[in-house]
Every structure is written in structure tokens, then in C-alpha cells.
Write a protein that holds these residues in place. Structure first.
Motif, PDB file in Angstrom:
ATOM      1  N   HIS A  26       9.083  37.286  66.051  1.00 12.89           N
ATOM      2  CA  HIS A  26      10.047  36.999  64.986  1.00 12.89           C
ATOM      3  C   HIS A  26      11.403  37.639  65.290  1.00 12.89           C
ATOM      4  O   HIS A  26      12.447  37.001  65.088  1.00 12.89           O
ATOM      5  N   LEU A  31      15.865  33.973  55.139  1.00  8.18           N
ATOM      6  CA  LEU A  31      15.219  34.857  56.120  1.00  8.18           C
ATOM      7  C   LEU A  31      14.898  36.212  55.496  1.00  8.18           C
ATOM      8  O   LEU A  31      13.797  36.748  55.687  1.00  8.18           O
ATOM      9  N   ALA A  86      10.304  29.621  68.562  1.00  2.00           N
ATOM     10  CA  ALA A  86      10.140  29.095  67.204  1.00  2.00           C
ATOM     11  C   ALA A  86       9.013  28.071  67.140  1.00  2.00           C
ATOM     12  O   ALA A  86       8.272  28.024  66.157  1.00  2.00           O
ATOM     13  N   ASP A 144      20.577  30.329  55.155  1.00  2.00           N
ATOM     14  CA  ASP A 144      19.494  30.643  56.084  1.00  2.00           C
ATOM     15  C   ASP A 144      19.251  32.154  56.152  1.00  2.00           C
ATOM     16  O   ASP A 144      18.104  32.610  56.167  1.00  2.00           O
ATOM     17  N   ARG A 161      13.705  27.030  55.962  1.00  2.00           N
ATOM     18  CA  ARG A 161      14.429  27.347  57.197  1.00  2.00           C
ATOM     19  C   ARG A 161      14.285  26.233  58.227  1.00  2.00           C
ATOM     20  O   ARG A 161      15.226  25.939  58.975  1.00  2.00           O
ATOM     21  N   SER A 176      13.016  35.650  68.265  1.00  2.00           N
ATOM     22  CA  SER A 176      13.428  34.284  67.926  1.00  2.00           C
ATOM     23  C   SER A 176      14.611  34.287  66.963  1.00  2.00           C
ATOM     24  O   SER A 176      15.553  33.508  67.139  1.00  2.00           O
ATOM     25  N   ASN A 177      14.593  35.165  65.968  1.00  2.00           N
ATOM     26  CA  ASN A 177      15.726  35.221  65.049  1.00  2.00           C
ATOM     27  C   ASN A 177      16.980  35.763  65.726  1.00  2.00           C
ATOM     28  O   ASN A 177      18.088  35.316  65.424  1.00  2.00           O
ATOM     29  N   HIS A 213      18.322  32.830  67.665  1.00  4.87           N
ATOM     30  CA  HIS A 213      18.840  31.854  66.697  1.00  4.87           C
ATOM     31  C   HIS A 213      20.254  32.243  66.259  1.00  4.87           C
ATOM     32  O   HIS A 213      21.183  31.425  66.341  1.00  4.87           O
TER      33      HIS A 213
END
Length: 190
Positions: A109, A84, A19, A80, A49, A112-113, A116
Motif C-alpha cells: 500500500h 485514502l 495496484a 482521492d 478510488r 503503490s500510493n 500513484h
């Protein structure tokens, strides 16, 4: 529970690395998305975010005081997810100035998501207990080395996440944006 704490800690650390690379280096430092009119909306979604993340970590990961703050954190996670989705939907238009979103950044992306939300799901598995058909908030996780590592990681990423959120927010304003661009233009690497 120990393995869940370790996995959540690993997911958090890996998420923060990706991130920071994506949100700071690529979006702000390299591509300066905030400077492109077509990317303004994407920058706003990133800012939202970035603001939500430390609050999610505090209310879900660090909080051991009560269910109300925990439920608030779950609400933040839902928000969130909505932001997103809006962000992902808008990225095609937002990145036209650079020929679209590069595939390797799209992969960043995704990872990382995934990290997360994996960390969030692991915390939910740790802090929600099912007793006689009812969901209960687990107030205190028993003390262990895994918990100490988890709390250390969670507490220590909050200040950096707040700084990144403040930077995103500041770059929505003319004066800080101008100041950033002046100093950024003096750096010739990267």
C-alpha cells in the motif's frame, strides 16, 4: 521536461502493477474483502478510488484541451486523498477477520500510493508553469519520444482501470457478488 515524462511513465506502470496485484488479486480474488461485513466499508473506499483513478488520469495526464478539465482533475486528486485517509483509518477494523493487515500488504500500500501520487506530482510539474507570478496550464507538451511513451502508458491504462472500477462496483451488488463467488469457488489455486 523529458525526464519528468519518463519518470511519470515509470511511476504509472509500477503503480498499475502494484495496484492490480493489491486491488484485484489480494482484495478481490484472495481475501474477498467484499464478502466480509466488517470489510464492506473498505471495499466501498476502494471502489471510490478505483472510479476516481481513470478520471484523474484522463483529466490530468491525457487532457491537453484546457484548464477547466485540468482543475477538475486536481479536485479529483484532493477527493482521492480524503478517501485514502478514510480508507487507511478504517483498515484496522476491516481486517480483524484475518488477524489484521499483513505487514507486507501494508508495504505494498505504501509503495503503490507513493507511486500513484509521485506520478501526479510529476504531471503537475509538467503541466503547470509559473509566469510572472501566475500559474498557467500548459496546453500542449512538445512532441517527443518521452511524450509518446507517456501518452501511450496513460491512454492504455485507462481501459484496465475502468474494468477494475466496474468490478469493484459490481461486487457491491448481490447478484454479481453471488455470481463471482460461484465461479471463484471453482478455482483452487492462489
Amino acid at each position: 521536461m523529458e525526464i519528468l515524462l519518463i519518470l511519470a511513465s515509470v511511476c504509472l506502470v509500477l503503480f498499475m502493477v502494484l495496484a492490480t496485484y493489491d486491488g484485484f488479486y489480494l482484495h478481490i480474488f484472495k481475501y474477498s474483502l467484499f464478502n466480509h461485513e466488517e470489510s464492506t466499508f473498505e471495499h466501498i473506499t476502494h471502489t471510490i478510488r478505483a472510479v476516481l483513478f481513470p478520471m484523474i488520469v484522463w483529466s490530468l495526464f491525457v487532457n491537453e484541451t484546457g484548464a477547466t478539465l485540468f482543475l477538475f482533475g486536481i479536485g479529483l486528486v484532493v477527493l482521492d486523498l480524503v478517501v485514502l485517509g478514510i480508507d487507511a483509518y478504517s483498515e484496522t477494523e476491516s481486517r480483524k477477520f484475518m488477524g489484521g493487515l499483513p505487514k507486507w500488504e501494508y508495504i505494498i500500500h505504501l509503495f503503490s500510493n507513493s507511486l500513484h501520487f509521485a506520478a501526479i506530482v510529476l504531471v503537475l510539474a509538467i503541466k503547470i508553469d509559473v509566469v510572472e507570478g501566475s500559474l498557467l496550464f500548459v496546453n500542449a507538451i512538445p512532441l517527443s519520444l518521452a511524450k509518446e511513451v507517456f501518452m501511450f502508458v496513460s491512454l492504455n491504462l485507462v481501459p484496465g482501470a475502468i474494468v477494475l472500477a466496474l468490478l469493484h462496483g459490481a461486487l457491491l451488488l448481490h447478484k454479481p457478488k453471488s455470481l463471482w463467488n460461484t465461479y471463484r469457488s471453482k478455482i483452487s489455486c492462489c
